[in-house]
Design an enzyme around this catalytic site. Structure first.
Site, PDB file in Angstrom:
ATOM      1  N   ASP A  10       0.846  -1.083   0.015  1.00  0.00           N
ATOM      2  CA  ASP A  10       0.056   0.133  -0.007  1.00  0.00           C
ATOM      3  C   ASP A  10       0.781   1.193  -0.065  1.00  0.00           C
ATOM      4  OD1 ASP A  10      -3.282   0.536   1.506  1.00  0.00           O
ATOM      5  OD2 ASP A  10      -1.883   2.024   0.959  1.00  0.00           O
ATOM      6  N   ASP A 104      -3.091   2.822  -5.917  1.00  0.00           N
ATOM      7  CA  ASP A 104      -2.064   2.671  -4.876  1.00  0.00           C
ATOM      8  C   ASP A 104      -1.791   1.489  -4.257  1.00  0.00           C
ATOM      9  OD1 ASP A 104      -4.284   2.924  -3.428  1.00  0.00           O
ATOM     10  OD2 ASP A 104      -3.563   4.956  -2.290  1.00  0.00           O
ATOM     11  N   GLU A 105      -2.329   0.500  -4.645  1.00  0.00           N
ATOM     12  CA  GLU A 105      -2.138  -0.627  -3.853  1.00  0.00           C
ATOM     13  C   GLU A 105      -2.116  -2.015  -4.549  1.00  0.00           C
ATOM     14  OE1 GLU A 105      -5.493  -1.518  -1.114  1.00  0.00           O
ATOM     15  OE2 GLU A 105      -6.541  -0.217  -2.203  1.00  0.00           O
TER      16      GLU A 105
END
Length: 393
Positions: A10, A104-105
DNA sequence: TCTGGGGTCCTAGGACCC
DNA sequence: TCTGGGGTCCTAGGACCC
């Protein structure tokens, strides 16, 4: 039971981090990303801003009240996308088994990578450091035998955290956490559970083990997978397929609430253009068209209709959107309008059943006309009594 | 100056067909 | 005359996530 090494990686305060890279002077300062106009909210904020009580999802005016020195920056999604690609490419150099979860992960299967490693913690530290060296991005890593536990783990230490949850420890580690931290239990269900005396994940776990009827009622189908999730017996298979959208939509909050259909029609036209363009870009046709409105009291209403022929044509989308709107929402004061194409399919998967009409009429114009006529028939259908019903009466 | 926009998945009811 | 269910599709609404 086989045990995989699933990581959830993350990026920490990703949007803010990107802005810091563009302008290092804002580093360490209270920063919020989002727009400031009507209805503007905080999309992400820096750790410094969080010290003032600023949170993502908060109205921007409220964030400004909490923190006078707040630096507000607009969302620069293009740049974030570029950095996002750098991140995924970096992860994919270590393992090909990567599931992209959002901008974003991602989840990554490190089972084979880590197999003979004597010091996994050191390995992940190096992994973090190298990511930072190459992309200047910071990440937290959760490591566990399942996706769910990995996700829970990555949330437990931020920023730049590394958290390992072994299956045998999972129940003990999760039990003290507040019920709202459970991935999948959100801001509607959490208060309901707390109201019923279920304050921690451990509270919920023991009720599940007792097959509690009340908890069952509150959670539906979700109830039956909770113990597997907590015990580390849930999904450990990553979805490696690239993103394949099932719907593409566009919505906007109007400059001011209105019931003026001329203004709304203008907005709908723009939304339809956007939807059409993106569907064409993604090479998708939509089977169902949905329009949505939000009224000033924040109630959401939607109407949808199945199309006889999948489309991504602006004219068709716009005509049908207007028809639906006029039929169901005319005269209502609205705050937001949206248009979504659903049940997307790939044109190459479409078995083209050429009807006599399609064969006869090649022009786009005629196809549109046909669709509109079909729609008119459909919209009027509820008013007509079907033969079988007449017979019954 | 109250509360975005992009999605996914689940549920439930009614229509419809057999 | 009285009264079936099962299965699937369509639609609306809602919860959740980032």
């Amino acid at each position: 039971m086989s045990t995989k090494v699933i990581c959830h990686i993350d990026l920490n305060a990703f949007f803010v981090r990107c802005e810091e890279l563009k302008n290092p002077l804002i580093e360490g300062k209270p920063v919020a990303i989002g727009h400031e106009g009507r209805g503007g909210i905080v999309s992400t904020c820096s750790y410094k801003a969080r010290e003032f009580g600023v949170k993502s999802g908060m109205p921007m005016f409220k964030a400004k009240q909490l923190c006078q020195s707040l630096i507000i920056l607009p969302v620069d999604f293009k740049y974030y996308q570029k950095k996002s690609h750098e991140f995924f490419n970096y992860v994919k150099r270590t393992t090909k088994l990567v599931e992209i979860a959002s901008v974003d992960e991602c989840y990554a299967d490190f089972t084979n990578v880590i197999k003979n490693n004597k010091n996994p913690h050191k390995f992940f530290e190096d992994f973090q450091k190298q990511l930072f060296k190459e992309t200047k991005l910071k990440c937290s890593i959760g490591i566990a035998p399942t996706k769910f536990l990995a996700k829970m783990a990555s949330d437990m230490k931020k920023p730049m955290g590394i958290t390992i949850i072994h299956r045998k420890d999972a129940v003990n580690i999760l039990s003290p956490l507040p019920i709202g931290d459970f991935f999948g239990i959100g801001k509607k269900t959490a208060p309901r559970l707390i109201n019923a005396g279920i304050n921690t994940i451990g509270d919920l776990y023991s009720l599940v083990k007792k097959d509690d009827e009340n908890a069952k009622m509150m959670l539906g189908k979700f109830f039956y997978i909770i113990s597997d999730l907590i015990e580390g017996k849930s999904n450990d298979q990553l979805d490696l397929e690239p993103w394949d959208p099932k719907s593409i939509g566009n919505s906007t909050t109007l400059i001011e609430d209105t019931d003026d259909f001329r203004d709304i029609k203008e907005t709908i036209s723009n939304l339809c253009k956007e939807v059409s363009e993106r569907c064409i870009k993604e090479n998708k046709l939509g089977n169902t068209l949905q329009i949505v409105i939000k009224t000033p009291d924040f109630k959401i209403k939607n109407k949808s209709i199945k199309l006889d022929k999948p489309t991504n044509d602006y004219k068709v989308i716009f005509d049908i959107s207007c028809k639906l709107y006029e039929k169901y929402f005319l005269g209502i004061t609205v705050r937001l309008v949206g248009v979504t194409l659903q049940n997307l399919i790939d044109p190459k998967d479409l078995v083209i059943q050429m009807t006599f009409f399609d064969y006869e009429e090649h022009e786009e114009q005629s196809q549109t006309k046909l669709l509109i006529e079909e729609l008119n028939r459909k919209l009027d259908k509820p008013l007509l009594m079907r033969a079988s019903e007449i017979k019954k009466k």
